[in-house]
Design a protein around this motif. Structure first.
Motif, PDB file in Angstrom:
ATOM      1  N   TYR A 191      41.283  36.896  32.497  1.00  7.70           N
ATOM      2  CA  TYR A 191      40.505  35.702  32.826  1.00  7.70           C
ATOM      3  C   TYR A 191      39.025  35.900  32.494  1.00  7.70           C
ATOM      4  O   TYR A 191      38.356  34.982  32.010  1.00  7.70           O
ATOM      5  CB  TYR A 191      40.660  35.356  34.312  1.00  7.70           C
ATOM      6  N   ILE A 192      38.518  37.091  32.762  1.00  4.61           N
ATOM      7  CA  ILE A 192      37.109  37.357  32.485  1.00  4.61           C
ATOM      8  C   ILE A 192      36.848  37.270  30.989  1.00  4.61           C
ATOM      9  O   ILE A 192      35.822  36.720  30.552  1.00  4.61           O
ATOM     10  CB  ILE A 192      36.704  38.746  33.029  1.00  4.61           C
ATOM     11  N   GLU A 193      37.768  37.779  30.194  1.00  8.31           N
ATOM     12  CA  GLU A 193      37.630  37.669  28.743  1.00  8.31           C
ATOM     13  C   GLU A 193      37.670  36.206  28.307  1.00  8.31           C
ATOM     14  O   GLU A 193      36.938  35.802  27.393  1.00  8.31           O
ATOM     15  CB  GLU A 193      38.746  38.462  28.046  1.00  8.31           C
ATOM     16  N   LEU A 194      38.485  35.402  28.977  1.00  8.80           N
ATOM     17  CA  LEU A 194      38.545  33.980  28.662  1.00  8.80           C
ATOM     18  C   LEU A 194      37.214  33.310  29.014  1.00  8.80           C
ATOM     19  O   LEU A 194      36.716  32.486  28.231  1.00  8.80           O
ATOM     20  CB  LEU A 194      39.690  33.315  29.437  1.00  8.80           C
ATOM     21  N   TYR A 195      36.640  33.654  30.165  1.00 10.32           N
ATOM     22  CA  TYR A 195      35.339  33.117  30.534  1.00 10.32           C
ATOM     23  C   TYR A 195      34.317  33.394  29.439  1.00 10.32           C
ATOM     24  O   TYR A 195      33.553  32.519  29.024  1.00 10.32           O
ATOM     25  CB  TYR A 195      34.837  33.769  31.837  1.00 10.32           C
ATOM     26  N   ASN A 209      42.035  29.705  50.725  1.00 10.44           N
ATOM     27  CA  ASN A 209      41.465  31.017  50.393  1.00 10.44           C
ATOM     28  C   ASN A 209      42.401  32.143  50.844  1.00 10.44           C
ATOM     29  O   ASN A 209      41.981  33.272  51.057  1.00 10.44           O
ATOM     30  CB  ASN A 209      40.086  31.196  51.032  1.00 10.44           C
ATOM     31  N   TYR A 210      43.685  31.814  50.986  1.00 11.80           N
ATOM     32  CA  TYR A 210      44.700  32.795  51.379  1.00 11.80           C
ATOM     33  C   TYR A 210      45.959  32.526  50.567  1.00 11.80           C
ATOM     34  O   TYR A 210      45.997  31.633  49.718  1.00 11.80           O
ATOM     35  CB  TYR A 210      44.989  32.707  52.883  1.00 11.80           C
ATOM     36  N   GLY A 211      47.021  33.290  50.836  1.00  6.86           N
ATOM     37  CA  GLY A 211      48.268  33.086  50.101  1.00  6.86           C
ATOM     38  C   GLY A 211      48.143  33.530  48.654  1.00  6.86           C
ATOM     39  O   GLY A 211      47.144  34.128  48.245  1.00  6.86           O
ATOM     40  N   SER A 212      49.156  33.233  47.857  1.00  8.50           N
ATOM     41  CA  SER A 212      49.199  33.734  46.486  1.00  8.50           C
ATOM     42  C   SER A 212      48.070  33.182  45.627  1.00  8.50           C
ATOM     43  O   SER A 212      47.383  33.939  44.935  1.00  8.50           O
ATOM     44  CB  SER A 212      50.556  33.400  45.846  1.00  8.50           C
ATOM     45  N   THR A 213      47.834  31.859  45.680  1.00  8.03           N
ATOM     46  CA  THR A 213      46.785  31.290  44.839  1.00  8.03           C
ATOM     47  C   THR A 213      45.393  31.671  45.327  1.00  8.03           C
ATOM     48  O   THR A 213      44.491  31.891  44.528  1.00  8.03           O
ATOM     49  CB  THR A 213      46.909  29.757  44.762  1.00  8.03           C
ATOM     50  N   GLY A 214      45.235  31.751  46.648  1.00  2.00           N
ATOM     51  CA  GLY A 214      43.952  32.192  47.191  1.00  2.00           C
ATOM     52  C   GLY A 214      43.644  33.629  46.806  1.00  2.00           C
ATOM     53  O   GLY A 214      42.502  33.978  46.475  1.00  2.00           O
ATOM     54  N   LYS A 215      44.671  34.465  46.839  1.00  2.00           N
ATOM     55  CA  LYS A 215      44.506  35.871  46.451  1.00  2.00           C
ATOM     56  C   LYS A 215      44.111  35.980  44.988  1.00  2.00           C
ATOM     57  O   LYS A 215      43.253  36.798  44.617  1.00  2.00           O
ATOM     58  CB  LYS A 215      45.804  36.630  46.714  1.00  2.00           C
ATOM     59  N   ILE A 216      44.719  35.163  44.143  1.00  2.00           N
ATOM     60  CA  ILE A 216      44.383  35.181  42.713  1.00  2.00           C
ATOM     61  C   ILE A 216      42.940  34.737  42.510  1.00  2.00           C
ATOM     62  O   ILE A 216      42.179  35.364  41.764  1.00  2.00           O
ATOM     63  CB  ILE A 216      45.350  34.283  41.923  1.00  2.00           C
ATOM     64  N   MET A 217      42.542  33.656  43.178  1.00  2.00           N
ATOM     65  CA  MET A 217      41.164  33.176  43.054  1.00  2.00           C
ATOM     66  C   MET A 217      40.158  34.254  43.445  1.00  2.00           C
ATOM     67  O   MET A 217      39.205  34.530  42.709  1.00  2.00           O
ATOM     68  CB  MET A 217      40.965  31.939  43.941  1.00  2.00           C
ATOM     69  N   LEU A 218      40.369  34.883  44.594  1.00  2.00           N
ATOM     70  CA  LEU A 218      39.426  35.890  45.075  1.00  2.00           C
ATOM     71  C   LEU A 218      39.500  37.167  44.246  1.00  2.00           C
ATOM     72  O   LEU A 218      38.489  37.862  44.070  1.00  2.00           O
ATOM     73  CB  LEU A 218      39.691  36.192  46.548  1.00  2.00           C
ATOM     74  N   GLY A 219      40.691  37.481  43.711  1.00  2.00           N
ATOM     75  CA  GLY A 219      40.827  38.650  42.849  1.00  2.00           C
ATOM     76  C   GLY A 219      40.045  38.489  41.558  1.00  2.00           C
ATOM     77  O   GLY A 219      39.368  39.419  41.094  1.00  2.00           O
ATOM     78  N   ILE A 220      40.121  37.310  40.967  1.00  2.00           N
ATOM     79  CA  ILE A 220      39.353  37.024  39.745  1.00  2.00           C
ATOM     80  C   ILE A 220      37.857  37.090  40.046  1.00  2.00           C
ATOM     81  O   ILE A 220      37.075  37.641  39.265  1.00  2.00           O
ATOM     82  CB  ILE A 220      39.730  35.641  39.182  1.00  2.00           C
ATOM     83  N   GLN A 221      37.464  36.540  41.192  1.00  3.31           N
ATOM     84  CA  GLN A 221      36.058  36.579  41.582  1.00  3.31           C
ATOM     85  C   GLN A 221      35.547  38.017  41.691  1.00  3.31           C
ATOM     86  O   GLN A 221      34.455  38.343  41.228  1.00  3.31           O
ATOM     87  CB  GLN A 221      35.862  35.862  42.911  1.00  3.31           C
TER      88      GLN A 221
END
Length: 399
Positions: free
Chosen positions: A390-394, A10-22
């Protein structure tokens, strides 16, 4: 519309992307719960949950390390996650990195296939369709195209003590294929083309670039040149967080030998004591910056950003430099060339140090790039806009 995101951390580049999309999903009225295995736990957040316990994750990672069988353990954490997804009536699962052994892959994907769960899977690297490694361009390995074996990188992340790449390739191919409704997302067209050639090519694949915060990465004044005695020298900047030949450290060392120290100054950010031991006195070493704003000031102070990486899915550092008005010189590798345009940088062949030197000398004589063009190019990678894609893809998948 209930969505679950899953990432190793839940940190670093991929964690940041996950939480940003959320976060952007919430703004659009879409409930998203993010799940992770490693990272700091926040028990006050009901929409951010750990998969398994710290002990379970350490135990399963150890078993995977010893056997080379990533994703073949973690039965109880995976069953717990499946119960949670069922309880939440999860309609869409968005996978990010699942590299380390916190999920049992066959068990988890059996649940997805049996229940026809819709899936979005962001491939942040090449791991999904190899027998072990996240990257294979540096050793020039193409075994992934027909079937991995005798892996040259099994002792690298995710580290194992036994080469089980042949088994893992077969397991991944059997497990990850055959999902009824799965869309892959790659950060670059380069990775999309590779995925299309792999066993994951049966799925639709779209490109959504990673993004940066252009509110932070923008032209910023600093006293960096004065502080480090650079003055009016032509400043060549490199930024990485795992310096070595893969990131092109050898290129900077060679340039330091060739360039006049009275006219040029080389600065490397993201170094450490091990890197410092390899650096001559002529290279300025910055171990880390206090924050992204300070890094933006260093980007701005530079005359050119040099990125001779030999492995890169996209390369946000290229975009960060452009966002601060600084042109880029890079090797033609991975998705890096997709970051810039002819107005914002130069691409040279991998390992062509002579070409790099020539470009630097030409720019020192007359910089043909405008800061305005660099900044305009970087705005195509605005982080919030990428999350909105991503939201549009959802919505396209679920509505």
């Amino acid at each position: 519309m209930n969505v679950a995101e899953i990432n190793t951390v839940n940190y670093g580049s991929t964690g940041k992307i996950m939480l940003g999309i959320q976060s952007v999903a919430k703004e659009n009225g879409i409930p998203v719960v993010s799940y992770y295995a490693l990272g700091k736990e926040n028990k006050e957040k009901n929409d951010l949950k750990r998969i398994g316990t710290v002990f379970q994750n350490k135990l399963n990672s150890r078993l995977a390390h010893v056997t080379g069988m990533m994703g073949c353990f973690s039965v109880f954490p995976t069953l717990e996650l499946i119960r949670e997804l069922k309880k939440n009536n999860t309609e869409l699962i968005h996978l990010h990195n699942i590299h380390v052994s916190f999920l049992n892959y066959p068990l988890f994907f059996r649940f997805i296939k049996k229940n026809d769960i819709k899936v979005v899977w962001t491939l942040h690297d090449c791991w999904t369709f190899t027998g072990h490694c996240p990257h294979f361009t540096y050793p020039k390995c193409e075994k992934w195209m027909s079937g991995c074996h005798d892996c040259p990188r099994y002792r690298e992340y995710p580290v194992t003590s036994l080469d089980n790449s042949k088994f893992m390739y077969s397991l991944k191919k059997k497990t990850f294929t055959g999902v009824k409704n799965m869309t892959l997302v790659t950060p670059s067209a380069w990775l999309k083309e590779l995925a299309e050639k792999s066993f994951m090519g049966e799925y639709p694949i779209r490109v959504i670039n990673n993004g940066i915060d252009t509110g932070v990465f923008r032209p910023s004044e600093s006293d960096f040149r004065e502080k480090y005695g650079i003055g009016n020298k032509f400043m060549i900047l490199g930024v990485a967080f795992d310096w070595g030949d893969k990131k092109g450290l050898d290129v900077f060392l060679e340039l330091e030998k060739r360039l006049d120290k009275e006219k040029f100054s080389i600065v490397l950010v993201g170094t450490g004591e091990k890197t410092d031991a390899l650096l001559p006195e002529g290279i300025i070493s910055i171990h880390k910056t206090e924050n992204a704003g300070e890094l933006a000031g260093i980007y701005t102070a530079a005359d050119v950003f040099l990125n001779p990486t030999r492995e890169e899915v996209l390369g946000l550092v290229n975009i960060e430099a452009n966002a601060c008005g600084t042109p880029v010189i890079m090797f033609r590798t991975g998705g890096s060339p997709e970051c810039i345009s002819e107005k914002t940088g130069i691409v040279v062949d991998v390992d062509d140090v002579n070409a790099v030197e020539k470009c630097i000398r030409e720019l020192e004589g007359k910089n043909k790039f405008l800061a305005e063009d660099c900044i305009a190019r970087a705005k195509n990678f605005e982080m919030s806009a990428k999350y909105s894609e991503y939201i549009e893809l959802y919505k396209q998948i679920l509505l």
